[in-house]
Design a protein around this motif. Sequence first.
Motif, mmCIF file in Angstrom:
data_model
loop_
_atom_site.group_PDB
_atom_site.id
_atom_site.type_symbol
_atom_site.label_atom_id
_atom_site.label_comp_id
_atom_site.label_asym_id
_atom_site.label_seq_id
_atom_site.Cartn_x
_atom_site.Cartn_y
_atom_site.Cartn_z
ATOM 1 N N HIS A 290 0.798 -1.218 0.000
ATOM 2 C CA HIS A 290 0.000 0.000 0.000
ATOM 3 C C HIS A 290 0.837 1.278 0.000
ATOM 4 C CE1 HIS A 290 -3.256 -2.730 0.860
ATOM 5 N NE2 HIS A 290 -2.572 -3.190 1.896
ATOM 6 N N ILE A 291 2.156 1.146 -0.025
ATOM 7 C CA ILE A 291 3.007 2.332 0.019
ATOM 8 C C ILE A 291 3.920 2.356 -1.205
ATOM 9 C CG2 ILE A 291 2.929 2.526 2.535
ATOM 10 C CD1 ILE A 291 5.656 1.182 2.672
ATOM 11 N N PRO A 292 4.457 3.536 -1.555
ATOM 12 C CA PRO A 292 5.342 3.619 -2.716
ATOM 13 C C PRO A 292 6.669 2.893 -2.476
ATOM 14 C CG PRO A 292 5.139 5.765 -1.644
ATOM 15 C CD PRO A 292 4.209 4.838 -0.940
ATOM 16 N N ASP A 293 7.365 2.588 -3.590
ATOM 17 C CA ASP A 293 8.634 1.852 -3.500
ATOM 18 C C ASP A 293 9.652 2.564 -2.613
ATOM 19 O OD1 ASP A 293 7.782 -0.267 -4.992
ATOM 20 O OD2 ASP A 293 8.833 0.318 -6.827
ATOM 21 N N TRP A 294 9.720 3.904 -2.697
ATOM 22 C CA TRP A 294 10.715 4.611 -1.887
ATOM 23 C C TRP A 294 10.465 4.395 -0.392
ATOM 24 C CZ3 TRP A 294 9.344 8.139 1.711
ATOM 25 C CH2 TRP A 294 8.079 8.733 1.598
ATOM 26 N N ALA A 295 9.193 4.332 0.024
ATOM 27 C CA ALA A 295 8.884 4.102 1.436
ATOM 28 C C ALA A 295 9.235 2.666 1.844
ATOM 29 C CB ALA A 295 7.412 4.392 1.707
ATOM 30 N N THR A 296 9.017 1.728 0.929
ATOM 31 C CA THR A 296 9.419 0.347 1.203
ATOM 32 C C THR A 296 10.924 0.257 1.382
ATOM 33 O OG1 THR A 296 7.553 -0.488 -0.062
ATOM 34 C CG2 THR A 296 9.347 -2.021 0.337
#
Length: 75
Positions: A55-61
């Motif tokens: 549910h979050i963008p790749d940068w947050a992952t």
Amino acid sequence: VMPAAWAALVVFLVKQFGLPPAAEAWLSSAPVVDAVTNLAALAAVYAFARWIEPHIPDWATRVLLGSARPPTYTQ
């Protein structure tokens, strides 16, 4: 499910029969309590990160887990 079932059995047995005094003393010592607390916190954060990952963008992952790609294993 199976690890949780085994853990429940162990907890049940310990509650029924208790632990030897030496084992109780070791388990309640500060280093063991700190280690168990740290491992529990690590497990909770990792589980939360994997749950929220879709549910979050790749940068947050990448910030949470260090990589946006799930691990792959060769046999």
